[in-house]
Design an enzyme around this catalytic site. Structure first.
Site, PDB file in Angstrom:
ATOM      1  N   ARG A  85      42.898  10.963 -45.600  1.00  0.00           N
ATOM      2  CA  ARG A  85      42.090  12.051 -46.148  1.00  0.00           C
ATOM      3  C   ARG A  85      42.063  12.065 -47.668  1.00  0.00           C
ATOM      4  O   ARG A  85      41.425  12.928 -48.272  1.00  0.00           O
ATOM      5  CB  ARG A  85      42.592  13.399 -45.606  1.00  0.00           C
ATOM      6  CG  ARG A  85      42.349  13.559 -44.104  1.00  0.00           C
ATOM      7  CD  ARG A  85      43.005  14.806 -43.538  1.00  0.00           C
ATOM      8  NE  ARG A  85      42.906  14.807 -42.084  1.00  0.00           N
ATOM      9  CZ  ARG A  85      41.931  15.392 -41.391  1.00  0.00           C
ATOM     10  NH1 ARG A  85      40.979  16.036 -42.027  1.00  0.00           N
ATOM     11  NH2 ARG A  85      41.910  15.344 -40.076  1.00  0.00           N
ATOM     12  N   ASP A 116       3.499  34.142 -54.641  1.00  0.00           N
ATOM     13  CA  ASP A 116       3.514  33.679 -56.026  1.00  0.00           C
ATOM     14  C   ASP A 116       4.607  32.625 -56.224  1.00  0.00           C
ATOM     15  O   ASP A 116       5.788  32.953 -56.314  1.00  0.00           O
ATOM     16  CB  ASP A 116       3.757  34.876 -56.952  1.00  0.00           C
ATOM     17  CG  ASP A 116       3.914  34.476 -58.415  1.00  0.00           C
ATOM     18  OD1 ASP A 116       3.622  33.304 -58.750  1.00  0.00           O
ATOM     19  OD2 ASP A 116       4.324  35.329 -59.214  1.00  0.00           O
ATOM     20  N   ARG A 143      33.652  13.088 -48.078  1.00  0.00           N
ATOM     21  CA  ARG A 143      34.523  14.218 -48.370  1.00  0.00           C
ATOM     22  C   ARG A 143      34.327  14.850 -49.750  1.00  0.00           C
ATOM     23  O   ARG A 143      34.940  15.874 -50.050  1.00  0.00           O
ATOM     24  CB  ARG A 143      35.993  13.787 -48.221  1.00  0.00           C
ATOM     25  CG  ARG A 143      36.336  13.414 -46.790  1.00  0.00           C
ATOM     26  CD  ARG A 143      37.768  12.905 -46.646  1.00  0.00           C
ATOM     27  NE  ARG A 143      38.782  13.851 -47.078  1.00  0.00           N
ATOM     28  CZ  ARG A 143      39.227  14.868 -46.342  1.00  0.00           C
ATOM     29  NH1 ARG A 143      38.717  15.097 -45.146  1.00  0.00           N
ATOM     30  NH2 ARG A 143      40.173  15.666 -46.806  1.00  0.00           N
ATOM     31  N   GLU A 202      31.410  20.545 -42.722  1.00  0.00           N
ATOM     32  CA  GLU A 202      32.507  21.503 -42.591  1.00  0.00           C
ATOM     33  C   GLU A 202      32.532  22.354 -43.854  1.00  0.00           C
ATOM     34  O   GLU A 202      33.088  21.945 -44.876  1.00  0.00           O
ATOM     35  CB  GLU A 202      33.841  20.775 -42.409  1.00  0.00           C
ATOM     36  CG  GLU A 202      33.906  19.889 -41.175  1.00  0.00           C
ATOM     37  CD  GLU A 202      35.188  19.071 -41.107  1.00  0.00           C
ATOM     38  OE1 GLU A 202      35.938  19.052 -42.121  1.00  0.00           O
ATOM     39  OE2 GLU A 202      35.441  18.450 -40.070  1.00  0.00           O
ATOM     40  N   GLU A 240      32.918  10.373 -42.500  1.00  0.00           N
ATOM     41  CA  GLU A 240      33.070  11.695 -43.107  1.00  0.00           C
ATOM     42  C   GLU A 240      33.074  11.526 -44.623  1.00  0.00           C
ATOM     43  O   GLU A 240      33.997  10.921 -45.180  1.00  0.00           O
ATOM     44  CB  GLU A 240      34.375  12.357 -42.649  1.00  0.00           C
ATOM     45  CG  GLU A 240      34.627  13.709 -43.292  1.00  0.00           C
ATOM     46  CD  GLU A 240      36.052  14.202 -43.061  1.00  0.00           C
ATOM     47  OE1 GLU A 240      36.276  15.411 -43.209  1.00  0.00           O
ATOM     48  OE2 GLU A 240      36.930  13.369 -42.761  1.00  0.00           O
ATOM     49  N   HIS A 273      33.045  18.733 -46.360  1.00  0.00           N
ATOM     50  CA  HIS A 273      33.169  17.404 -45.762  1.00  0.00           C
ATOM     51  C   HIS A 273      32.033  17.235 -44.759  1.00  0.00           C
ATOM     52  O   HIS A 273      31.818  18.093 -43.905  1.00  0.00           O
ATOM     53  CB  HIS A 273      34.512  17.254 -45.061  1.00  0.00           C
ATOM     54  CG  HIS A 273      35.691  17.569 -45.936  1.00  0.00           C
ATOM     55  ND1 HIS A 273      36.910  17.969 -45.438  1.00  0.00           N
ATOM     56  CD2 HIS A 273      35.825  17.546 -47.287  1.00  0.00           C
ATOM     57  CE1 HIS A 273      37.747  18.173 -46.442  1.00  0.00           C
ATOM     58  NE2 HIS A 273      37.118  17.924 -47.570  1.00  0.00           N
ATOM     59  N   GLU A 316      41.885  28.422 -44.294  1.00  0.00           N
ATOM     60  CA  GLU A 316      42.012  27.169 -45.019  1.00  0.00           C
ATOM     61  C   GLU A 316      43.211  27.202 -45.957  1.00  0.00           C
ATOM     62  O   GLU A 316      43.949  28.176 -46.030  1.00  0.00           O
ATOM     63  CB  GLU A 316      40.714  26.837 -45.787  1.00  0.00           C
ATOM     64  CG  GLU A 316      39.863  25.741 -45.134  1.00  0.00           C
ATOM     65  CD  GLU A 316      40.591  24.405 -45.020  1.00  0.00           C
ATOM     66  OE1 GLU A 316      41.520  24.157 -45.809  1.00  0.00           O
ATOM     67  OE2 GLU A 316      40.221  23.597 -44.144  1.00  0.00           O
ATOM     68  N   GLU A 330      33.656  25.202 -46.320  1.00  0.00           N
ATOM     69  CA  GLU A 330      34.762  26.089 -46.670  1.00  0.00           C
ATOM     70  C   GLU A 330      34.237  27.180 -47.590  1.00  0.00           C
ATOM     71  O   GLU A 330      33.284  26.960 -48.346  1.00  0.00           O
ATOM     72  CB  GLU A 330      35.885  25.294 -47.350  1.00  0.00           C
ATOM     73  CG  GLU A 330      36.504  24.232 -46.442  1.00  0.00           C
ATOM     74  CD  GLU A 330      37.411  23.261 -47.172  1.00  0.00           C
ATOM     75  OE1 GLU A 330      38.150  22.528 -46.488  1.00  0.00           O
ATOM     76  OE2 GLU A 330      37.377  23.226 -48.421  1.00  0.00           O
ATOM     77  N   GLU A 364      37.344  28.382 -42.988  1.00  0.00           N
ATOM     78  CA  GLU A 364      36.437  27.325 -42.538  1.00  0.00           C
ATOM     79  C   GLU A 364      35.988  27.641 -41.121  1.00  0.00           C
ATOM     80  O   GLU A 364      36.797  28.048 -40.278  1.00  0.00           O
ATOM     81  CB  GLU A 364      37.125  25.960 -42.580  1.00  0.00           C
ATOM     82  CG  GLU A 364      36.235  24.819 -42.082  1.00  0.00           C
ATOM     83  CD  GLU A 364      36.905  23.447 -42.219  1.00  0.00           C
ATOM     84  OE1 GLU A 364      37.503  23.206 -43.282  1.00  0.00           O
ATOM     85  OE2 GLU A 364      36.843  22.650 -41.264  1.00  0.00           O
TER      86      GLU A 364
END
Length: 470
Positions: free
Chosen positions: A339, A51, A360, A130, A358, A269, A212, A132, A220
């Site tokens: 970062r 359904d 973030r 990655e 990456e 990330h 973390e 967390e 992580e």
């Protein structure tokens, strides 16, 4: 693995039940279980009915019949069932037309991969998220007409340094100091190792795990990169394993982006790159060792970031994490190593095979199939239209003056803003029929009615502290 291989595995492992798993529109696994004698080779072609009107964001009740089509390549012995059980991830079909369902997130991911190949730009897109998450010891919450509260607890919580624990042994990670401490401050090494063992038993390839930054059990676990669709499947197993191992140990796990006030939230990330003919396309002689194609990919993500946030950061809580001036990278800029930029070019290795970007700002509450597909489509649009990302921002963004920041755009300030951006900017997602207009409209409508408006309408506890005596 073929249907014949699945049936052989069932016989070898003396499997008694088959668990059919599929994803709802929002990003949560659904399932039903059948005795193994109900599975035969025909079902891998013909499917099984269910359904569709009872699944979030799917069919109306007058057109509710749907089919799950098991994908034999995903078959895996389920480690959490008491009876020997094999789990198979399924695709969704319309029973009348036999077409794959446009609102099935896994179908969207398959179409995104096919679209990449059709462009001739590349033949595979790799993703390495990655994720967390928090492992808590207790969670209570309630919302009614006259009451609304939540209460979180963790034996690791810095807020418990003064609690009577008969005895309280201390060693609780300080706020924003949970990154990489050894035991006994990191009290969750063993449970994370147990999680990793279970992940590897269901076929996930794990690089490492660690505590973390936040207090209260933030963790992580990093996976080895994989193709878009396969990584989408892996993220679902990842979440399933984390939640079940936590539950087995009398704890509870959450991928909610910002469960704790005053400490870091949980991000996702996401490393990504495009390859063709076995060769990486992001490596070159430009900034950060990147190719022009890679820079255009970055340009596409930066241009469409506000819209793709509707998929990469799809909850109202996501924007408790994406707040200017705090830990999450909200400024839409790119840099090597830095970062504090929302897009980073990792510089760990000079190898061309390691060249990737990456992104973030995404978070783990996202539907990974949709989040990865949206980022890929934005990047491909950047390549096709040669969108330049501007100059890199190599300074610490958090230390910039308002004057320096005024020309740096930022992520939306709320889910409502992200949905409005998606409403205005989604043509790039419609290419190759990857995201259909129906998918975009339904996503905006569902998120607005089921999440944005209900959160808008409800007072929160802090408002009583601020305004009750007004």
């Amino acid at each position: 693995m073929t249907p014949k291989d699945v049936l052989k595995l069932i016989e070898e492992k003396k499997i008694r039940y088959v668990d059919m798993k599929f994803l709802d529109f929002i990003g949560t696994w659904q399932h039903f279980t059948a005795p193994v004698h109900e599975l035969n080779e025909d079902i891998f072609e013909e499917g099984l009915g269910f359904d569709g009107s009872s699944i979030r964001g799917w069919q109306p009740i007058h057109a509710s019949d749907m089919l799950v089509i098991p994908d034999a390549s995903t078959a895996m012995v389920d480690p959490f069932m008491q009876e020997p059980t094999i789990s198979i991830i399924c695709n969704i079909q319309d029973p009348i037309t036999k077409e794959y369902y446009t609102r099935d997130p896994r179908n969207i991911a398959r179409k995104a991969e096919n679209y990449l190949k059709s462009t001739g730009i590349g033949d595979i897109a790799y993703f390495g998220p990655e994720l967390e998450f928090f492992i808590f010891d207790d969670i209570r919450y309630s919302q009614s007409v006259n009451e609304g509260y939540y209460s979180i607890d963790s034996v690791e919580g810095q807020w418990n340094t003064g609690r009577i624990e008969n005895p309280n042994l201390g060693y609780k990670p300080r706020y924003k100091e949970g990154y990489f401490p050894v035991s006994p401050t990191d009290s969750q090494t063993d449970i994370r190792s147990e999680i990793v063992t279970a992940m590897e038993n269901v076929g996930l390839k794990i690089e490492k795990h660690h505590h973390e930054v936040a207090t209260g059990g933030q963790a992580e676990i990093d996976m080895v990169f994989d193709s878009l669709l396969r990584m989408g499947d892996s993220v679902m197993w990842y979440k399933h394993v984390v939640k079940n191992i936590a539950h087995k140990n009398g704890k509870t796990a959450t991928f909610m982006p910002k469960p704790l006030f005053g400490d870091n939230g949980s991000g996702m990330h996401t490393h990504q790159s495009i390859w063709k003919g076995g060769k990486p396309l992001f490596a070159g002689n430009g900034y950060g060792g990147m190719s022009e194609l890679a820079m255009h990919y970055i340009g596409g993500i930066l241009k469409h970031a506000a819209a793709i946030c509707a998929f990469t950061n799809p909850t109202t809580n996501s924007y408790r994490r994406l707040v200017p001036g705090f830990e999450a990278p909200v400024n839409l800029a790119y840099s090597s190593r830095n970062r504090s930029a929302s897009i980073r070019i990792p510089m760990y290795s000079p190898s061309p095979k390691s060249k990737r970007i990456e992104v973030r700002f995404p978070d783990p509450a996202s539907n990974s199939y949709l989040a990865f597909s949206a980022m890929l489509m934005a990047g491909l649009d950047g390549i096709q239209n040669k969108i330049k990302p501007g100059e890199p921002l190599d300074k610490d963004i958090y230390g910039l003056s308002p004057e320096e920041l005024k020309n740096v755009p930022s992520t939306p300030g709320s889910l409502e803003e992200a949905l409005n951006a998606l409403k205005k900017d989604h043509e790039f997602l419609l290419k190759g029929d990857v995201f259909t207009s129906d998918v975009i409209e339904t996503w905006i409508e569902y998120k607005t009615k089921a999440e944005v408006n209900p959160v808008k309408l409800r007072p929160v506890p802090l408002e009583f502290s601020l305004y009750f005596d007004a």
